[in-house]
Scaffold this motif. Structure first.
Motif, short mmCIF file in Angstrom:
data_model
loop_
_atom_site.label_atom_id
_atom_site.label_comp_id
_atom_site.label_asym_id
_atom_site.label_seq_id
_atom_site.Cartn_x
_atom_site.Cartn_y
_atom_site.Cartn_z
N SER A 1 -7.85 -9.88 -1.52
CA SER A 1 -8.74 -10.93 -2.05
C SER A 1 -10.20 -10.50 -1.90
O SER A 1 -11.01 -10.69 -2.81
CB SER A 1 -8.44 -12.29 -1.43
OG SER A 1 -8.75 -12.25 -0.07
N ARG A 2 -10.55 -9.88 -0.77
CA ARG A 2 -11.91 -9.37 -0.58
C ARG A 2 -12.28 -8.31 -1.62
O ARG A 2 -13.41 -8.22 -2.08
CB ARG A 2 -12.05 -8.69 0.77
CG ARG A 2 -12.23 -9.50 1.92
CD ARG A 2 -13.40 -10.46 1.88
NE ARG A 2 -13.26 -11.18 3.11
CZ ARG A 2 -13.61 -10.68 4.29
NH1 ARG A 2 -14.22 -9.53 4.37
NH2 ARG A 2 -13.40 -11.37 5.37
N GLU B 1 -13.13 -9.88 -4.97
CA GLU B 1 -14.48 -10.49 -4.87
C GLU B 1 -15.57 -9.43 -4.98
O GLU B 1 -16.56 -9.57 -5.68
CB GLU B 1 -14.69 -11.14 -3.49
CG GLU B 1 -14.10 -12.51 -3.30
CD GLU B 1 -14.21 -12.93 -1.82
OE1 GLU B 1 -15.22 -12.60 -1.15
OE2 GLU B 1 -13.25 -13.56 -1.34
N ARG B 2 -15.37 -8.36 -4.20
CA ARG B 2 -16.36 -7.30 -4.07
C ARG B 2 -16.61 -6.55 -5.38
O ARG B 2 -17.74 -6.21 -5.71
CB ARG B 2 -15.87 -6.31 -3.01
CG ARG B 2 -16.73 -5.09 -2.81
CD ARG B 2 -16.02 -4.09 -1.90
NE ARG B 2 -14.75 -3.62 -2.43
CZ ARG B 2 -14.62 -2.73 -3.41
NH1 ARG B 2 -15.68 -2.22 -3.98
NH2 ARG B 2 -13.42 -2.36 -3.81
#
Lengths: 251, 251
Positions: free
Chosen positions: B69-70, B73-74
């Motif tokens: 998930s990170r 986003e990134r």
């Protein structure tokens, strides 16, 4: 009645093993695939080598068989280690490709470097188990096979070196090297316990010397290391390092 | 009758695509996972990171979900690249572990180095296909996203740089960067063809600009790169790079 007498005998042997292990003065740990991941990185190197050969048009399964049979031949001559393994790959490449381009030389070098400098990933429960053993004053050694500089580099990177009295590296582990190890530490065989994931190199030589043996069963073990136990009734099997704590009398 | 008229329409479209591709003046190749293995090495880095977290007692599946998930986003902020990916891993580690030991810092550095300096393994048929395209005088470019120095390093190590007129690296590939690419090479969209394994970054932006697109379908593709084709009827799908030869009029 037969079944229940077996159970009694087994329970008695378990009790005996537990009692014997409580007198252990020297805990000898294998390193690769007992304390940290290792075979995984050889498997990756092999995968890269097969990919490289595939990019040149060679069938991966044929090459895989060549790598495996060469590797078994080589082990008895050179012992374990990254550099001998890479030499096997290089010689297979050279037999198939007459003119080596810089792409191929570079790729083999990168495969070699990836294997020498792979991340040091400790196995589950290693840190917590060694911490407890250390607090309880247990004397612990790392005893591993391979190349001295490479194994010591991994030991130093592992963050767990401080828990051990020493590290001993030999090219191949067998009954003789185990006897020399015991002699150099002045330890009686029955007061030592070997912990490792390899039936061939860790368990059988220990048992044959009268050393207690704890087998760490893992999903990945080198094919060449899989063999029958010489005396299965003398081997204690665990699936996580933390299971040695109760065997060492630690709760 | 319905079935057979579909077949006729499909055959006509195939014929049209083949005719259009024969007028291609500029062949634009994606690099990662089109010319050489790449996602494989990110998967290995993730596996090592999960192993590292497991050695500290954290559940690998929970950590895997955090990484994914990170990472999504990134991507919209930093674009693609090894260093931003490693920063994601570092920030997840720092949130779970307050005091970072040198073991952990070293391990993250080794994971990062393994990813930056992974072996350059070309995909099957890449060498032979590019050789033939080159002999037939086709103008070819590498057009890739990520970090400029890292992508150029891989290009130089690949051994196939000599077949290409140029390499263009952008942080993220989209319709704008495709238009800029065409403008800088003075090529009309219908005279260009994009070849890549990513529906999101290679195929859809090309189609939206009027560029012909050949989709190389592979078993491993980044989850974030999987999306629906904007206009599936305009996409030619191949499973090996050598299948572009007949499309380019080469036997």
């Amino acid at each position: 009645m037969h079944h229940s007498s077996c159970t009694v005998i087994f329970a008695f042997m378990q009790y005996e093993t537990t009692e014997k292990l409580k007198n252990t003065e020297l805990w000898i740990f294998d390193a690769d695939d007992t304390l940290w991941e290792s075979a995984l990185y050889f498997r990756r190197a092999e995968e890269d080598f097969l990919g490289l050969m595939l990019s040149l048009g060679f069938d991966p399964e044929t090459i895989r068989n060549e790598v495996h049979s060469r590797d078994i031949e080589r082990l008895s001559v050179t012992g374990y280690g990254v550099r001998p393994y890479i030499n096997t790959l290089k010689s297979i490449l050279a037999e198939h490709v007459t003119a080596l381009s810089s792409y191929l030389n570079d790729s083999i070098d990168y495969i070699s470097n990836s294997l020498l400098h792979h991340p040091l990933v400790l196995l589950p429960e290693v840190i917590s188990t060694l911490e407890k053993m250390n607090i309880c004053g247990k004397k612990m050694l790392v005893y591993t096979m391979g190349e001295d500089d490479h194994q010591r580099d991994k030991f130093n990177r592992s963050g767990i070196a401080g828990f051990f009295s020493d590290i001993v590296v030999v090219p191949v582990k067998n009954e003789n090297t185990m006897k020399e190890l015991l002699a150099s530490f002045g330890t009686l065989p029955e007061r030592a316990c070997m912990i490792g994931n390899s039936p061939r190199s860790d368990i059988n030589p220990a048992i044959e010397c009268g050393v207690n043996a704890i087998y760490l069963k893992r999903s990945i073990t080198w094919q060449a290391e899989q063999t029958e136990f010489a005396e299965p009734e003398l081997v204690t099997t665990v699936t996580s390092l933390s299971e040695i704590l109760p065997l060492a009398g630690i709760e």
